[in-house]
Design an enzyme around this catalytic site. Structure first.
Site, PDB file in Angstrom:
ATOM      1  CE1 TYR A   1       1.534   8.009  11.389  1.00 38.57           C
ATOM      2  CE2 TYR A   1       3.179   6.412  12.074  1.00 38.57           C
ATOM      3  CZ  TYR A   1       2.727   7.346  11.171  1.00 38.57           C
ATOM      4  OH  TYR A   1       3.473   7.624  10.056  1.00 38.57           O
TER       5      TYR A   1
ATOM      6  CE  LYS B   1      -7.758  19.952   5.150  1.00 41.55           C
ATOM      7  NZ  LYS B   1      -7.330  20.760   3.984  1.00 41.55           N
TER       8      LYS B   1
ATOM      9  CG  ASP C   1      -4.474  22.297   2.406  1.00 39.89           C
ATOM     10  OD1 ASP C   1      -4.227  22.905   3.465  1.00 39.89           O
ATOM     11  OD2 ASP C   1      -5.555  22.438   1.794  1.00 39.89           O
TER      12      ASP C   1
ATOM     13  CG  ASP D   1       5.240   9.548   8.274  1.00 38.48           C
ATOM     14  OD1 ASP D   1       6.460   9.309   8.346  1.00 38.48           O
ATOM     15  OD2 ASP D   1       4.460   8.904   7.546  1.00 38.48           O
TER      16      ASP D   1
ATOM     17  CG  ASP E   1       9.499  10.870   4.220  1.00 42.97           C
ATOM     18  OD1 ASP E   1      10.097  10.865   5.313  1.00 42.97           O
ATOM     19  OD2 ASP E   1       9.302   9.839   3.547  1.00 42.97           O
TER      20      ASP E   1
HETATM   21  C1  IPM Z   1       9.185   7.403  10.131  1.00 40.82           C
HETATM   22  C2  IPM Z   1       8.714   6.178   9.418  1.00 40.82           C
HETATM   23  C3  IPM Z   1       7.801   5.414  10.338  1.00 40.82           C
HETATM   24  C4  IPM Z   1       6.612   6.291  10.677  1.00 40.82           C
HETATM   25  C5  IPM Z   1       7.326   4.050   9.808  1.00 40.82           C
HETATM   26  C6  IPM Z   1       8.475   3.192   9.353  1.00 40.82           C
HETATM   27  C7  IPM Z   1       6.459   3.335  10.799  1.00 40.82           C
HETATM   28  O1  IPM Z   1       8.093   6.510   8.222  1.00 40.82           O
HETATM   29  O2  IPM Z   1       9.838   7.268  11.179  1.00 40.82           O
HETATM   30  O3  IPM Z   1       8.925   8.493   9.655  1.00 40.82           O
HETATM   31  O4  IPM Z   1       5.648   6.358   9.907  1.00 40.82           O
HETATM   32  O5  IPM Z   1       6.653   6.936  11.716  1.00 40.82           O
HETATM   33 MG    MG Z   2       8.212   8.565   7.744  1.00 38.88          MG
END
Ligand code: IPM
Ligand code: MG
Length: 349
Positions: free
Chosen positions: A139, A188, A220, A244, A248
Site C-alpha cells: 500500500y 506468502k 492461499d 485487507d 473481507d
Molecule cells: C479497508 C478498505 C481500504 C483499504 C480502502 C478503501 C483504501 O478496503 O479499510 O479495508 O484497502 O485498506
Molecule cells: Mg478492505
C-alpha cells in the site's frame, strides 16, 4: 473523564451511522458521568467537494489534537473517475499513515442470533481477531509507471522492515495473551522475500511468547481454511494487503458486513475507529443503514483508547441483546430503520 472526539462522518451513509453512534456515546457518557465533545472534520469525497482534495493537512492536525477519531465511511460513485491521488480512499490512507496507525484490529465474530446467516454449514460460532498491518507493505511502497521493453509498465512494491513486522507481531501476541493464546501468521513465504523476513521476525517473537500456540500459514491456504473451518482461528496477524482481503472474506462468514467494527491503533492512545463496511451509496439517505458496526466501533474506542471497559461492555451487551430479541435492520433480513434500531439499543443502555 473528558473526551474530545473527532468525527469524520464522510460520505454516503457515513453521516447517518455516525449520528447513531454519537447518540449511543452521549447516552453512555451521561450514564457513567463522562463528558464528550465532538469536532466534525471533512475527509473523503465531501472534502473533495469542499476543498478540492480528499484530505487537508489541517484535518490531519485537527485529528491529532483530538483524543480519538470516529469515522463513518468515505467514497462513492461520484468520485470514482478521479485520478488515484485524488480519490476519496486517499483520505483513509493518509490518516492512517499520518496518525501512525500501524495496527488494524478487526474482530470477526458470529453472533448467536445470526448463526443461520452464516453461509457455512455446521458452524455455530467463531470469534476471530484479524490484526492487519496498516501503514506499510504494498500500500505504501514505491509505485509508478515506466516505459518497458514491451511498452508501458506499472509497478507496486511490497517492503517490510524488521521494526514494522515486530511491532505488528507484538500487537498480535499481546492480543492473543488476552484471548485464547493462539496466533496464526499469514504470509506468502514460499514466493515473497518480504514474507520470508516477516516469518523470521514472527518466529523470534513466538520464542518470546511461549505460552502462545503459534503457526504460520500461507495466504492461499488461509483463504481456504477460513471457509473450511473458521473455528480453528483465534488471532490472525498479516500484512496490509493480505489483511485487507482476508478481513473481507471473513466478514461474510458473520452473515453481515454491517455488524463489524474496527480499530486502527498506533503507539499512543489515539486511535481511529470505523465500521469495516463502505459508504453504501445504494441506500444513502433512506435511513435504513445498519449503524451497529459504527456503534461497536465506538465501543472499541471506549475500551482501547480510554480504558472504559464497563462502558464498552455496556454497549456491546446492549447490541447483543437487541440482536437476540430479533431486532434487525434490512441488511440482515429485518425491517427496522437506522433510527429504530438505535432507539432499541438506547433502551438497553
Ligand atoms: C479497508 C478498505 C481500504 C483499504 C480502502 C478503501 C483504501 O478496503 O479499510 O479495508 O484497502 O485498506
Ligand atoms: Mg478492505
Amino acid at each position: 473523564m473528558k473526551i474530545n472526539l473527532a468525527l469524520i462522518k464522510g460520505d454516503g451513509i457515513g453521516p447517518e451511522i455516525v449520528d447513531s453512534a454519537t447518540r449511543v456515546l452521549d447516552a453512555i457518557c451521561k450514564k457513567y458521568g463522562h463528558k464528550i465533545a465532538y469536532t466534525n472534520l471533512l475527509a473523503g469525497g465531501c472534502a473533495i467537494d469542499a476543498y478540492g482534495v480528499p484530505l487537508m493537512q489541517s484535518t490531519v492536525e485537527a485529528a491529532m489534537r483530538s483524543d480519538s477519531v470516529l469515522l463513518g465511511a468515505v467514497g462513492g460513485p461520484k468520485w470514482d473517475s478521479l485520478p488515484g491521488h485524488l480519490r476519496p480512499e486517499r483520505a483513509l490512507l493518509g490518516l492512517r499513515k499520518e496518525l501512525g496507525l500501524y495496527a488494524n484490529i478487526r474482530p470477526v465474530k458470529l453472533y448467536k442470533a445470526l448463526s443461520e446467516r452464516c453461509p457455512l454449514r455446521n458452524t455455530e460460532s467463531f470469534d476471530i481477531v484479524i490484526v492487519r498491518e496498516l501503514t506499510g507493505g504494498i500500500y505504501f511502497g514505491k509505485s509508478g509507471r515506466t516505459e518497458g521493453e514491451n511498452g508501458e509498465e506499472a509497478f507496486d512494491t511490497e517492503t517490510y522492515s524488521v521494526t514494522e513486522v515486530e511491532r505488528i507481531g507484538r500487537t498480535a501476541f499481546e492480543y492473543a495473551m488476552k484471548r485464547n493464546k493462539k496466533v496464526t501468521s499469514v504470509d506468502k513465504a514460499n514466493v515473497l522475500e518480504s514474507s520470508r523476513l516477516w516469518r523470521e521476525v514472527m518466529h523470534t517473537l513466538a520464542e518470546e511468547y511461549r505460552e502462545v500456540e503459534y503457526s504460520d500459514m500461507l495466504v492461499d491456504n488461509a483463504a481456504m481454511q477460513l471457509i473450511r473451518n473458521p473455528m480453528q482461528f483465534d488471532v490472525i496477524v498479516t500484512s496490509n494487503m493480505f489483511g485487507d482481503i482476508l478481513s473481507d472474506e471473513a466478514s461474510q462468514l458473520t452473515g453481515s458486513i454491517g455488524l463489524l467494527p474496527s480499530a486502527s491503533l498506533g503507539s499512543n492512545m489515539r486511535g481511529m475507529y470505523e465500521p469495516i463496511h463502505g459508504s453504501a451509496p445504494d441506500i444513502t439517505g433512506k435511513g435504513i443503514a445498519n449503524p451497529i458496526a459504527t456503534i461497536l466501533s465506538a465501543a472499541m474506542m471506549l475500551s482501547y483508547s480510554f480504558k472504559l471497559e464497563k462502558e464498552a461492555k455496556n454497549i456491546e451487551t446492549a447490541v447483543e441483546t437487541v440482536l437476540n430479541k430479533g431486532f434487525f435492520t434490512a441488511d440482515i433480513g429485518g425491517k427496522l430503520t437506522t433510527d429504530q434500531i438505535t432507539e432499541k439499543i438506547l433502551e438497553q443502555i
